[in-house]
Design an enzyme around this catalytic site. Structure first.
Site, PDB file in Angstrom:
ATOM      1  N   HIS A   1       0.828  -1.208   0.000  1.00 51.96           N
ATOM      2  CA  HIS A   1       0.000   0.000   0.000  1.00 51.96           C
ATOM      3  C   HIS A   1       0.865   1.263   0.000  1.00 51.96           C
ATOM      4  CE1 HIS A   1      -3.491  -2.510   1.953  1.00 51.96           C
ATOM      5  NE2 HIS A   1      -3.165  -2.909   0.746  1.00 51.96           N
TER       6      HIS A   1
HETATM    7  C1  LIG Z   1       0.479  -7.395  -4.761  1.00 56.04           C
HETATM    8  C2  LIG Z   1      -0.460  -6.303  -4.353  1.00 56.04           C
HETATM    9  C3  LIG Z   1      -1.540  -6.597  -3.516  1.00 56.04           C
HETATM   10  C4  LIG Z   1      -2.425  -5.598  -3.124  1.00 56.04           C
HETATM   11  N1  LIG Z   1      -3.564  -5.932  -2.448  1.00 56.04           N
HETATM   12  C5  LIG Z   1      -4.551  -4.998  -2.310  1.00 56.04           C
HETATM   13  C6  LIG Z   1      -5.846  -5.358  -1.842  1.00 56.04           C
HETATM   14  O1  LIG Z   1      -6.151  -6.523  -1.581  1.00 56.04           O
HETATM   15  N2  LIG Z   1      -6.776  -4.371  -1.689  1.00 56.04           N
HETATM   16  C7  LIG Z   1      -6.495  -3.060  -1.976  1.00 56.04           C
HETATM   17  O2  LIG Z   1      -7.360  -2.218  -1.777  1.00 56.04           O
HETATM   18  N3  LIG Z   1      -5.278  -2.692  -2.442  1.00 56.04           N
HETATM   19  C8  LIG Z   1      -4.316  -3.628  -2.649  1.00 56.04           C
HETATM   20  N4  LIG Z   1      -3.114  -3.268  -3.189  1.00 56.04           N
HETATM   21  C9  LIG Z   1      -2.830  -1.830  -3.421  1.00 56.04           C
HETATM   22  C10 LIG Z   1      -3.519  -1.228  -4.649  1.00 56.04           C
HETATM   23  O3  LIG Z   1      -3.616  -2.190  -5.680  1.00 56.04           O
HETATM   24  C11 LIG Z   1      -2.709   0.001  -5.093  1.00 56.04           C
HETATM   25  O4  LIG Z   1      -2.650   0.917  -4.029  1.00 56.04           O
HETATM   26  C12 LIG Z   1      -3.332   0.708  -6.291  1.00 56.04           C
HETATM   27  O5  LIG Z   1      -3.496  -0.216  -7.342  1.00 56.04           O
HETATM   28  C13 LIG Z   1      -2.480   1.881  -6.746  1.00 56.04           C
HETATM   29  O6  LIG Z   1      -3.109   2.496  -7.856  1.00 56.04           O
HETATM   30  P1  LIG Z   1      -2.441   3.688  -8.696  1.00 56.04           P
HETATM   31  O7  LIG Z   1      -3.442   4.109  -9.710  1.00 56.04           O
HETATM   32  O8  LIG Z   1      -1.900   4.711  -7.768  1.00 56.04           O
HETATM   33  O9  LIG Z   1      -1.187   3.030  -9.412  1.00 56.04           O
HETATM   34  P2  LIG Z   1      -1.115   1.750 -10.377  1.00 56.04           P
HETATM   35  O10 LIG Z   1      -2.329   0.933 -10.307  1.00 56.04           O
HETATM   36  O11 LIG Z   1       0.201   1.137 -10.094  1.00 56.04           O
HETATM   37  O12 LIG Z   1      -1.088   2.386 -11.834  1.00 56.04           O
HETATM   38  C14 LIG Z   1       0.038   2.984 -12.410  1.00 56.04           C
HETATM   39  C15 LIG Z   1       0.099   2.549 -13.867  1.00 56.04           C
HETATM   40  O13 LIG Z   1       1.013   3.398 -14.557  1.00 56.04           O
HETATM   41  C16 LIG Z   1       1.786   2.616 -15.440  1.00 56.04           C
HETATM   42  N5  LIG Z   1       3.043   3.347 -15.679  1.00 56.04           N
HETATM   43  C17 LIG Z   1       3.987   3.661 -14.758  1.00 56.04           C
HETATM   44  N6  LIG Z   1       4.994   4.336 -15.347  1.00 56.04           N
HETATM   45  C18 LIG Z   1       4.666   4.465 -16.653  1.00 56.04           C
HETATM   46  C19 LIG Z   1       5.318   5.071 -17.780  1.00 56.04           C
HETATM   47  N7  LIG Z   1       6.516   5.679 -17.668  1.00 56.04           N
HETATM   48  N8  LIG Z   1       4.702   5.012 -18.989  1.00 56.04           N
HETATM   49  C20 LIG Z   1       3.488   4.400 -19.123  1.00 56.04           C
HETATM   50  N9  LIG Z   1       2.836   3.810 -18.095  1.00 56.04           N
HETATM   51  C21 LIG Z   1       3.431   3.847 -16.877  1.00 56.04           C
HETATM   52  C22 LIG Z   1       1.946   1.288 -14.725  1.00 56.04           C
HETATM   53  O14 LIG Z   1       2.259   0.243 -15.616  1.00 56.04           O
HETATM   54  C23 LIG Z   1       0.592   1.124 -14.039  1.00 56.04           C
HETATM   55  O15 LIG Z   1      -0.328   0.404 -14.832  1.00 56.04           O
HETATM   56  C24 LIG Z   1      -2.199  -4.246  -3.554  1.00 56.04           C
HETATM   57  C25 LIG Z   1      -1.117  -3.942  -4.386  1.00 56.04           C
HETATM   58  C26 LIG Z   1      -0.254  -4.958  -4.803  1.00 56.04           C
HETATM   59  C27 LIG Z   1       0.897  -4.597  -5.714  1.00 56.04           C
END
Ligand SMILES: Cc1cc2nc3c(=O)[nH]c(=O)nc-3n(C[C@H](O)[C@H](O)[C@H](O)COP(=O)(O)OP(=O)(O)OC[C@H]3O[C@@H](n4cnc5c(N)ncnc54)[C@H](O)[C@@H]3O)c2cc1C
Ligand SMILES: *[C@@H]1O[C@H](CO)[C@@H](O)[C@H](O)[C@H]1NC(C)=O
Ligand SMILES: *[C@@H]1O[C@H](CO)[C@@H](O)[C@H](O)[C@H]1NC(C)=O
Ligand SMILES: *[C@@H]1O[C@H](CO)[C@@H](O)[C@H](O)[C@H]1NC(C)=O
Ligand SMILES: *[C@@H]1O[C@H](CO)[C@@H](O)[C@H](O)[C@H]1NC(C)=O
Length: 599
Positions: free
Chosen positions: A530
């Site tokens: 997280h």
């Molecule tokens: C293994 C795991 C288990 C988890 N379990 C839970 C759970 O059970 N419940 C829960 O609520 N949360 C859980 N989480 C946390 C939750 O999934 C994350 O907090 C959330 O997905 C973050 O979202 P975000 O939009 O900030 O980033 P992300 O979802 O990481 O999105 C960022 C995106 O940007 C893309 N990107 C990055 N850099 C570039 C670039 N230079 N060019 C193009 N694209 C790029 C990446 O590929 C990615 O797809 C878990 C996370 C993980 C990794």
């Protein structure tokens, strides 16, 4: 709304969305046939859009779908489609994805400077494609504290839930955890709810009754196809800026486009079309967004200079305020069989820690080609985070978790009797946390991981919360409700220091043989993934998520959080994408004298 009527509404909503999913099962089975998703190699070398969103993750997908209703939107995602990867859809293969460290994996491994092994997504749908699926909202206090409108946030949560959230059916192990938490005093019993209240509850899940995962990429079904282009394997290298003369304020810097590379290494540029309110929005996540700002010249001046990156704006807070909630888990071997479950029940304690659990030991076995040992017996091979091997991780304090040490620990697991793998994890996550760290560039390669330090337990309150959480877990293990799933003669001390039969929670050996719970917290710290921060509201972006001091640039994702929302963040990250999409649309249409979209 009272708890009871909220509960009723929620169940009705779930029943309705479940029905909807059944009706649409032809779309759902082999993925959604999105006509607007293409490989970046097919993109023109130059293109123009009203909004360019970098990162098709948990926030980026709902944001793009919403903005596409009225505008021309480009969504750039470095990873591939989740619909082409069988592992992503299947709950039982959670650990398979996480342990795949190949360059094409939807999970990119990183190790923080603290020595804790971690993972970040690289796939359309982002973290929602590789996570443990638990779905739960932030508290009303959190929502108000951040400054979001409670009604609009509720509408945005429901928009998300109609497509991706389900009520899980508890197996006996999860039901015992629920009963145990109540006996341990984590009361009241809040039943099933998405809402965040003190006490014990069953939360939602993005896994449906068949164990199929639904992700943020599924929210793209809301998109207006003519309004959206999604490019896969599009790796954004930097944001382009230009200087404008403000009407009153003299020279200002504004974002105007991005440079990205496709899978064949060809360079493309996408620019904002003419239009005063067009914007670039970073949704690249807590690792990606601060990294990309720095690579583009927005960050601490000295740091950028040391990498020879031309300075666009000195922004000392970019990469600051990085936090990862510490997770400590206790593996409890069971005399009777347990179901395979990821997180379904959560105890929201008043001591600053959240208690959750996962059971079953066949992660990575079912589909692993090399799953059987010389004796033909199937044993877990993958180093899944919710597998008994996790306990072996704990035999090595964070900074000593080298590949060799882990391989050695994994090897010793293979010698164990199968009964050692029957059981479950009860884990605790420290709320907040209060300890913070920072992110820095390692090099100028956007595909490489930046350096990140979380400083787990550097704030004494985090350590106190961890110890308090462990004693709640101890009460759960000794509860009547949990009796069927624990051996009667196991004291907490034995559990923490098992060395015969079930050596799964071995404490690292210190010369002074210290076995304090404080030491246990520090030595066995892991991540619950997280991690957040790096582009925090009030430091890097304003309350409308605009990058301070730069025009036409926002950051909307988990990097903007000052604390992790709810017990688990993904519901709120998806909600934020929708919420800001509606807000940006409505403000712009109002400014242009047009009618807005409904919240
Ligand atoms: C293994 C795991 C288990 C988890 N379990 C839970 C759970 O059970 N419940 C829960 O609520 N949360 C859980 N989480 C946390 C939750 O999934 C994350 O907090 C959330 O997905 C973050 O979202 P975000 O939009 O900030 O980033 P992300 O979802 O990481 O999105 C960022 C995106 O940007 C893309 N990107 C990055 N850099 C570039 C670039 N230079 N060019 C193009 N694209 C790029 C990446 O590929 C990615 O797809 C878990 C996370 C993980 C990794
Ligand atoms: C998906 O849509 C495209 C374009 O409309 C079509 O050519 C293709 O056959 C469809 N694929 C499936 C599996 O329905
Ligand atoms: C324990 O297991 C027995 C036998 O399956 C069952 O009858 C009993 O209800 C269980 N106890 C609890 C507390 O679940
Ligand atoms: C933990 O186990 C080791 C090895 O069996 C033993 O020497 C040590 O005394 C145990 N510590 C506690 C606190 O039980
Ligand atoms: C025991 O040793 C560890 C590691 O060397 C140290 O961090 C800890 O403070 C020591 N504990 C006591 C009680 O001396």
């Amino acid at each position: 709304m009272s708890g009871r009527s909220r509960h009723f509404t929620m169940s009705t909503l779930l029943a309705t969305s479940f029905f909807f999913v059944l009706l649409c099962s032809s779309l759902q089975v082999r993925g959604v046939n999105y006509t607007f998703v293409k490989d970046a190699a097919l993109a023109p070398s130059v293109s123009y859009y009203d909004y360019i969103i970098v990162g098709g993750g948990t926030a980026g997908c709902p944001l793009a779908a919403t903005l596409s209703e009225r505008f021309r939107v480009l969504l750039l995602e470095r990873g591939a489609s989740p619909y082409d990867d069988d592992r992503i859809g299947d709950m039982a293969r959670f650990a398979d994805t996480l342990s795949d460290t190949s360059p094409g994996s939807p999970a990119q491994r990183f190790v923080s400077e603290d020595g804790v092994i971690n993972s970040r997504p690289r796939v359309l749908g982002g973290g929602s494609c590789i996570n443990a699926g638990f779905y739960t909202r932030a508290s009303d206090d959190y929502v108000r504290g951040v400054g979001w409108d409670l009604g609009a946030a509720g509408a945005a949560y429901r928009w998300v839930e109609d497509v991706v959230a389900f009520q899980p059916e508890l197996g006996p192990w999860q039901a015992a955890l629920q009963g145990g938490l109540l006996e341990a005093g984590v009361a009241p019993d809040n039943g099933f709810t998405f809402d965040h209240f003190d006490g014990t509850k069953v939360g939602g899940s993005i896994f449906d009754a068949d164990g199929r995962r639904h992700t943020a990429a599924d929210l793209l079904r809301y998109a207006r196809a003519e309004g959206l282009d999604v490019l896969l394997r599009a790796r954004v290298a930097k944001i382009l800026f230009f200087n404008v003369r403000g009407r009153r304020s003299g020279r200002r810097t504004a974002a105007r486009g991005v440079v990205f590379h496709d899978s064949e290494g060809r360079m493309h540029k996408a620019f904002l079309s003419a239009g005063r309110r067009n914007e670039i929005i970073l949704s690249a996540g807590a690792m990606g967004s601060p990294q990309l700002l720095m690579l583009s010249g927005v960050g601490p001046a000295d740091h950028l200079r040391s990498f020879g990156i031309p300075l666009v704006r000195d922004h000392p807070a970019v990469g600051q305020g990085m936090s990862d909630n510490p997770m400590n888990a206790i593996y409890v071997p069971s005399p009777s069989p347990v179901e395979v479950s990821l997180i379904q029940v959560v105890g929201i304690t008043q001591v600053g820690s959240y208690i959750e659990g996962a059971s079953g030991s066949n992660w990575g076995v079912r589909h692993s080609a090399s799953g059987s040992g010389p004796d033909g017996v199937h044993r877990p091979r993958n180093f899944g985070m919710f597998s008994p091997q996790t306990g072996q991780l704990a035999t090595v304090p964070p900074k000593q978790r080298t590949p060799e040490a882990i391989a050695h620990a994994a090897e010793s697991m293979r010698q164990l009797d199968d009964s050692a793998f029957r059981g479950g994890f009860i884990l605790e996550k420290v709320l907040g946390p209060l300890s913070t760290g920072h992110l820095e560039l390692r090099n100028r390669d956007p595909d490489d991981n930046p350096l990140v330090t979380f400083n787990y337990f550097s704030h004494p309150e985090d350590l106190r919360r961890c110890v308090a959480g462990l004693s709640v877990i101890e009460r759960v293990i000794h509860s009547q409700a949990f009796k069927n799933f624990t051996y009667p003669d196991f004291s907490m001390e034995t559990l923490l220091n098992m060395s015969t039969g079930f050596p799964v929670n071995l404490l690292p050996r210190h010369d002074n043989d210290s076995t304090s719970l404080e030491m246990f917290c520090k030595d066995t710290v892991m991540t619950i993934w997280h991690y957040h921060g790096g582009c925090q509201v009030g430091r890097v972006v304003d309350a409308e998520y605009r990058v301070l001091g730069i025009d036409a640039l926002r950051v909307i994702d988990g990097s903007t959080f000052n604390a992790s929302p709810g017990t688990n963040p993904q519901a709120t990250v998806m909600m934020l994408g929708r919420y800001m999409g509606v807000r940006i649309t409505n403000e712009r249409l109002a400014a242009e004298g047009l009618e807005g979209t409904k919240p």
